[in-house]
Design a protein around this motif. Structure first.
Motif, PDB file in Angstrom:
ATOM      1  N   LEU A 432     -13.723  -0.911   1.410  1.00 30.29           N
ATOM      2  CA  LEU A 432     -12.661  -1.911   1.255  1.00 30.29           C
ATOM      3  C   LEU A 432     -11.353  -1.452   1.897  1.00 30.29           C
ATOM      4  O   LEU A 432     -10.646  -2.235   2.534  1.00 30.29           O
ATOM      5  CB  LEU A 432     -12.430  -2.214  -0.235  1.00 30.29           C
ATOM      6  CG  LEU A 432     -13.510  -3.081  -0.902  1.00 30.29           C
ATOM      7  CD1 LEU A 432     -13.372  -3.024  -2.422  1.00 30.29           C
ATOM      8  CD2 LEU A 432     -13.421  -4.527  -0.417  1.00 30.29           C
ATOM      9  N   ILE A 433     -11.031  -0.157   1.726  1.00 29.19           N
ATOM     10  CA  ILE A 433      -9.784   0.374   2.312  1.00 29.19           C
ATOM     11  C   ILE A 433      -9.892   0.408   3.836  1.00 29.19           C
ATOM     12  O   ILE A 433      -8.946   0.055   4.553  1.00 29.19           O
ATOM     13  CB  ILE A 433      -9.457   1.775   1.732  1.00 29.19           C
ATOM     14  CG1 ILE A 433      -9.162   1.649   0.232  1.00 29.19           C
ATOM     15  CG2 ILE A 433      -8.268   2.393   2.446  1.00 29.19           C
ATOM     16  CD1 ILE A 433      -9.081   2.975  -0.510  1.00 29.19           C
ATOM     17  N   ALA A 434     -11.054   0.802   4.348  1.00 26.59           N
ATOM     18  CA  ALA A 434     -11.264   0.835   5.804  1.00 26.59           C
ATOM     19  C   ALA A 434     -11.147  -0.580   6.387  1.00 26.59           C
ATOM     20  O   ALA A 434     -10.583  -0.779   7.470  1.00 26.59           O
ATOM     21  CB  ALA A 434     -12.644   1.423   6.114  1.00 26.59           C
ATOM     22  N   GLN A 435     -11.658  -1.530   5.633  1.00 24.64           N
ATOM     23  CA  GLN A 435     -11.584  -2.938   6.062  1.00 24.64           C
ATOM     24  C   GLN A 435     -10.126  -3.415   6.097  1.00 24.64           C
ATOM     25  O   GLN A 435      -9.710  -4.108   7.021  1.00 24.64           O
ATOM     26  CB  GLN A 435     -12.394  -3.785   5.079  1.00 24.64           C
ATOM     27  CG  GLN A 435     -12.671  -5.203   5.532  1.00 24.64           C
ATOM     28  CD  GLN A 435     -13.448  -5.978   4.465  1.00 24.64           C
ATOM     29  OE1 GLN A 435     -14.321  -5.437   3.796  1.00 24.64           O
ATOM     30  NE2 GLN A 435     -13.114  -7.251   4.294  1.00 24.64           N
ATOM     31  N   ALA A 436      -9.358  -3.014   5.088  1.00 25.98           N
ATOM     32  CA  ALA A 436      -7.932  -3.383   5.045  1.00 25.98           C
ATOM     33  C   ALA A 436      -7.203  -2.779   6.237  1.00 25.98           C
ATOM     34  O   ALA A 436      -6.368  -3.433   6.877  1.00 25.98           O
ATOM     35  CB  ALA A 436      -7.299  -2.889   3.737  1.00 25.98           C
ATOM     36  N   CYS A 443      -1.196  -2.287   6.959  1.00 27.35           N
ATOM     37  CA  CYS A 443      -1.903  -1.404   6.015  1.00 27.35           C
ATOM     38  C   CYS A 443      -2.292  -0.059   6.630  1.00 27.35           C
ATOM     39  O   CYS A 443      -2.849   0.799   5.932  1.00 27.35           O
ATOM     40  CB  CYS A 443      -3.173  -2.091   5.506  1.00 27.35           C
ATOM     41  SG  CYS A 443      -2.823  -3.481   4.435  1.00 27.35           S
ATOM     42  N   GLU A 444      -2.042   0.124   7.917  1.00 26.72           N
ATOM     43  CA  GLU A 444      -2.516   1.321   8.620  1.00 26.72           C
ATOM     44  C   GLU A 444      -2.146   2.617   7.900  1.00 26.72           C
ATOM     45  O   GLU A 444      -3.010   3.421   7.549  1.00 26.72           O
ATOM     46  CB  GLU A 444      -1.948   1.313  10.049  1.00 26.72           C
ATOM     47  CG  GLU A 444      -2.188   2.591  10.850  1.00 26.72           C
ATOM     48  CD  GLU A 444      -3.652   2.824  11.208  1.00 26.72           C
ATOM     49  OE1 GLU A 444      -4.030   3.999  11.400  1.00 26.72           O
ATOM     50  OE2 GLU A 444      -4.411   1.846  11.284  1.00 26.72           O
ATOM     51  N   ASP A 445      -0.869   2.821   7.646  1.00 20.80           N
ATOM     52  CA  ASP A 445      -0.415   4.093   7.058  1.00 20.80           C
ATOM     53  C   ASP A 445      -0.883   4.273   5.619  1.00 20.80           C
ATOM     54  O   ASP A 445      -1.359   5.342   5.239  1.00 20.80           O
ATOM     55  CB  ASP A 445       1.123   4.187   7.104  1.00 20.80           C
ATOM     56  CG  ASP A 445       1.631   4.338   8.537  1.00 20.80           C
ATOM     57  OD1 ASP A 445       0.815   4.712   9.407  1.00 20.80           O
ATOM     58  OD2 ASP A 445       2.811   4.063   8.773  1.00 20.80           O
ATOM     59  N   VAL A 446      -0.760   3.210   4.802  1.00 20.08           N
ATOM     60  CA  VAL A 446      -1.127   3.357   3.391  1.00 20.08           C
ATOM     61  C   VAL A 446      -2.641   3.505   3.227  1.00 20.08           C
ATOM     62  O   VAL A 446      -3.119   4.248   2.363  1.00 20.08           O
ATOM     63  CB  VAL A 446      -0.604   2.184   2.520  1.00 20.08           C
ATOM     64  CG1 VAL A 446       0.897   2.218   2.422  1.00 20.08           C
ATOM     65  CG2 VAL A 446      -1.078   0.837   3.035  1.00 20.08           C
ATOM     66  N   ALA A 447      -3.397   2.822   4.074  1.00 22.09           N
ATOM     67  CA  ALA A 447      -4.862   2.932   4.001  1.00 22.09           C
ATOM     68  C   ALA A 447      -5.300   4.338   4.399  1.00 22.09           C
ATOM     69  O   ALA A 447      -6.172   4.947   3.761  1.00 22.09           O
ATOM     70  CB  ALA A 447      -5.513   1.891   4.908  1.00 22.09           C
ATOM     71  N   LYS A 448      -4.672   4.857   5.434  1.00 23.69           N
ATOM     72  CA  LYS A 448      -5.005   6.211   5.911  1.00 23.69           C
ATOM     73  C   LYS A 448      -4.706   7.235   4.816  1.00 23.69           C
ATOM     74  O   LYS A 448      -5.502   8.136   4.545  1.00 23.69           O
ATOM     75  CB  LYS A 448      -4.177   6.506   7.166  1.00 23.69           C
ATOM     76  CG  LYS A 448      -4.866   7.422   8.160  1.00 23.69           C
ATOM     77  CD  LYS A 448      -4.352   7.245   9.578  1.00 23.69           C
ATOM     78  CE  LYS A 448      -2.848   7.441   9.696  1.00 23.69           C
ATOM     79  NZ  LYS A 448      -2.388   7.320  11.098  1.00 23.69           N
ATOM     80  N   ALA A 449      -3.539   7.078   4.166  1.00 26.32           N
ATOM     81  CA  ALA A 449      -3.144   8.002   3.090  1.00 26.32           C
ATOM     82  C   ALA A 449      -4.122   7.914   1.916  1.00 26.32           C
ATOM     83  O   ALA A 449      -4.505   8.939   1.330  1.00 26.32           O
ATOM     84  CB  ALA A 449      -1.726   7.680   2.620  1.00 26.32           C
TER      85      ALA A 449
END
Length: 473
Positions: A432-436, A443-449
């Protein structure tokens, strides 16, 4: 860029009216068809008609005067009655003018261009020496005219506004109308805000809430005006006084106490409670203010509202925002958790899973509660908070706000509590996070973190792959 340039094309009301007249006279169209044809013609050329009155001008009753729009006819009649100082006639024409201005934004714009403000100011000044009914109608007309046009009010009008509010503090209707004028004068206008604050508007607003604690419209309007005083929305000004105004409302005018007492006075009015909670959020700008909300019993009210008023989505959103705002204080975070706030938030998100706004606000509130607080993170995870956040992500894949806040929440839950990584991953978090991350640039930075703190392998993107010298010189 081309589209934006096209959409910003403007014409005057006279140009539009001439096109309508031509359609009627040259092409023998009826009034409605002539207007429709003119609208299509200008819009096809990319002209913005939002400030244009889209009706055919009417010929005056005697047929001698040039045709004009209803709002301008009402303005002319008002001016004539003012010359003769006839309060009853002024009252009638003010009501007509007010109705036209409320009807549409373009009528307000046209009236302002044709000098409506000084005419209303004259009516207002006549009303101060006349009777209350006329004063109320003058204020109503001014509130209607200045909606979206705060530049119209000059120093004389602003002073008169303060004087009118001061002298009529016990009259609920007049107070409500005067405060609406304050709000319209201050929205997107930093200079008017600062002028009115210096002139003493803040105590007038807080006192109105206390004095008219049974009058929902006054409380709602005063809350809205107080919030506007804490905005930083005037693009013409590099730095506003938003923070200073919030401090003055709390420290000099007991703003938090006033709002919390008002909330107790309206236990069954979700509309007023929404306004009160929204205003609380704007005032919780310092650690000690957040704590003061708790000390005054505000936290108990918020948690109770979340549990008892779950069917009112707008109120739920404002309660969540208020909880998020006061949780900026670390001690208050713990107080919210102790009061059962996390369970209420998770229950709210689960109940309103179909609402992206409630999901976003819920994740944002839990995110702040989990920040730097492993004990709180445990309560949230064990209470189903991580599961609810992931369900929200699944339910709203296209909503960047939901995805971003959920990613931040997951990250905060595991950053100091690695033991939660596996159970959260077992719920399907990685996908789900990878999809976001793939769907929303935001969402790039927050998803990566979040992925990194969950222990997942994160592909670092190379942002520039060209060779030196590839850029056009």
């Amino acid at each position: 860029m081309e589209q934006a340039a096209m959409a910003s094309k403007r014409i005057t009301q006279d140009t539009f009216d001439a096109a309508v007249r031509e359609n009627i006279e040259e092409f023998e169209m009826g009034a409605e068809e002539a207007v429709r044809e003119a609208v299509e013609q200008f819009e096809s050329q990319g002209v913005d008609l939002s400030n244009i009155v889209k009706t055919a001008p009417k010929v005056s009753k005697d047929g001698h005067q040039e045709s004009t729009h209803d709002v301008l006819q009402a303005l002319d009649d008002l001016q004539e009655s003012l010359v003769g100082s006839q309060p009853q006639e002024v009252l009638v024409h003010l009501a007509r003018f007010c109705e036209q201005c409320r009807h549409q934004k373009a009528s307000r714009f046209l009236a302002a261009q044709k000098g409506a403000y000084p005419i209303l100011l004259a009516a207002w000044q006549l009303a101060t020496t006349s009777h209350q009914g006329l004063l109320l109608q003058a204020l109503s007309a001014l509130a209607a005219l200045t909606d979206g046009q705060p530049d119209l009010l000059d120093a004389q009008g602003l002073q008169l506004l303060i004087a009118t509010l001061s002298q009529n503090a016990t009259d609920a209707e007049l107070t409500c109308c005067g405060i609406r004028c304050v709000r319209h004068a201050c929205l997107k206008h930093e200079q008017n805000r600062q002028f009115l604050v210096k002139a003493g508007v803040l105590p007038l607003l807080t006192t109105a809430i206390t004095q008219h604690s049974q009058h929902a419209d006054v409380v709602r309007e005063a809350c809205w005006a107080l919030r506007v005083m804490t905005f930083d929305d005037d693009i013409r000004v590099p730095f506003g006084h938003a923070h200073e105004h919030a401090k003055m409302i709390v420290q000099e005018n007991r703003g938090l106490k006033v709002l919390i007492e008002a909330a107790r006075a309206f236990p069954n009015n979700p509309g007023v409670l929404s306004e009160l909670c929204s205003t609380l959020s704007r005032l919780a700008v310092r650690n000690e203010f957040c704590q003061e909300v708790v000390d005054l019993g505000g936290l108990n009210i918020l948690v109770t509202l979340l549990a008892d008023c779950n069917d009112h989505q707008d109120l739920v959103k404002q309660v969540l925002s208020a909880l998020r705002a006061i949780a900026g204080n670390d001690d208050v975070k713990d107080a919210i958790v102790r009061a059962g706030g996390t369970d209420s938030i998770v229950a709210t998100m689960t109940q309103h899973l179909a609402s992206p706004q409630v999901c976003e606000h819920s994740c944002a509130a839990l995110c702040v509660l989990a920040l730097r607080k492993p004990k709180n993170s445990r309560v949230i995870v064990e209470g189903g908070g991580a599961l609810a956040a992931l369900q929200a992500m699944k339910a709203h894949p296209q909503e960047a706000g939901v995805q971003k806040q959920a990613c931040m929440l997951i990250r905060n839950l595991v950053s100091r509590s690695q033991a939660f990584s596996k159970p959260i991953l077992d719920l399907g978090a990685e996908e789900l996070i990878a999809q976001a991350r793939a769907s929303h640039l935001d969402c790039e930075d927050v998803a990566k973190a979040a992925l990194r703190d969950l222990g997942c392998r994160v592909e670092l993107q190379e942002l520039w792959t060209g060779q030196k010298g590839d850029l056009a010189q």
